[in-house]
Design an enzyme around this catalytic site. Structure first.
Site, PDB file in Angstrom:
ATOM      1  CG  ASP A   1      -2.154   8.555  -4.844  1.00 29.74           C
ATOM      2  OD1 ASP A   1      -1.999   9.728  -5.207  1.00 29.74           O
ATOM      3  OD2 ASP A   1      -1.368   7.991  -4.070  1.00 29.74           O
TER       4      ASP A   1
ATOM      5  CG  PHE B   1      -2.097  -0.853   1.182  1.00 28.99           C
ATOM      6  CD1 PHE B   1      -3.283  -0.421   0.603  1.00 28.99           C
ATOM      7  CD2 PHE B   1      -2.038  -2.132   1.717  1.00 28.99           C
ATOM      8  CE1 PHE B   1      -4.393  -1.253   0.552  1.00 28.99           C
ATOM      9  CE2 PHE B   1      -3.137  -2.966   1.674  1.00 28.99           C
ATOM     10  CZ  PHE B   1      -4.320  -2.529   1.090  1.00 28.99           C
ATOM     11  CG  ASP B   2       1.086   5.733  -2.048  1.00 31.29           C
ATOM     12  OD1 ASP B   2       2.230   6.029  -1.669  1.00 31.29           O
ATOM     13  OD2 ASP B   2       0.238   6.581  -2.366  1.00 31.29           O
ATOM     14  CG  LEU B   3       0.895   6.530   4.506  1.00 33.16           C
ATOM     15  CD1 LEU B   3       0.038   5.416   5.096  1.00 33.16           C
ATOM     16  CD2 LEU B   3       2.122   6.773   5.384  1.00 33.16           C
ATOM     17  CG  ASP B   4       1.296  10.823   1.756  1.00 32.86           C
ATOM     18  OD1 ASP B   4       0.732  10.867   2.871  1.00 32.86           O
ATOM     19  OD2 ASP B   4       2.503  11.049   1.591  1.00 32.86           O
TER      20      ASP B   4
END
Length: 227
Positions: free
Chosen positions: A183, A11-14
């Site tokens: 994203d 998972f990316d965070l932002d």
């Protein structure tokens, strides 16, 4: 479910798990208050233009992340004919950035479900101390086997090396069992493509690029449960 074919979820965070847009505006407002400058949307858009330009340069390997976080404020405050210590301003800004609950709706419920069926990891290009603080403040650490942040592992998305380090660290034998969720086409999706793993674009920015194609596309992160 398509998601059943994967064992490892990166998972990316932002703007994937955390609402970075919301956090960023609040932090920017507080920073301007420090400098006795009245906030307006046009000023934030000017900052965003500078910030995005510099982060794209970082993704291309042209500058370091430290240069991004310092130079963005030097350039922004130059608009007001002010000289600032970019590093000092960035430290204040990141302090504000880490404050408060920034979770998108439904994220905790989604992670609760996924931890019982998959191995979850964070794969972020952010600044180490900021990302760890935000993970802790939003009570997310317990859901992830490991946290991978570019500043700490010495490589960045979309570089193949960034993902190679992660795949080796978590002992992946079959790349077909790995899914990257994020994203940003130019870091999350391109990086996944570079290393040969599947990807899922959280398309909150409504972006497209015929040369960077994700395996899947969803409108918001919690839609991952519908794959």
């Amino acid at each position: 479910m398509i998601l059943d074919k994967y064992k490892y979820l990166l998972f990316d965070l932002d703007d994937t798990l955390l609402d970075f847009g919301k956090a960023q505006v609040l932090a920017f407002r507080k920073l301007l208050e420090d400098e006795n400058i009245e906030y307006n949307d046009e000023l934030f858009e000017q900052y965003e233009t500078i910030n995005k330009f510099l982060w794209r340069s970082f993704e291309r390997g042209e500058i370091s992340n430290k240069e991004v976080t310092s130079e963005r404020f030097i350039r922004f405050f130059k608009l007001f004919d002010r000289k600032v210590d970019g590093n000092e301003v960035d430290i204040r800004y990141r302090g504000y950035l880490a404050e408060g609950n920034q979770l998108f709706d439904g994220i905790i419920e989604m992670l609760e479900k996924l931890t019982s069926t998959h191995k979850l990891y964070v794969a972020s290009n952010g600044i180490g101390i900021t990302q760890h603080t935000r993970l802790k403040n939003n009570n997310l650490n317990k859901y992830f086997e490991k946290i991978f942040i570019s500043e700490e592992i010495g490589s960045k998305k979309p570089d193949k090396e960034f993902f190679d380090i992660i795949l080796k660290e978590i002992d992946v034998e079959n790349k077909d069992e790995v899914l990257m969720i994020g994203d940003t086409l130019t870091s999350d999706i391109l990086g996944a493509n570079n290393v040969g793993i599947d990807s899922c674009l959280v398309d909150i920015h409504k972006t497209s690029n015929p040369e960077i194609v994700p395996t899947y596309k969803i409108a918001k992160t919690i839609d991952l449960l519908e794959l």
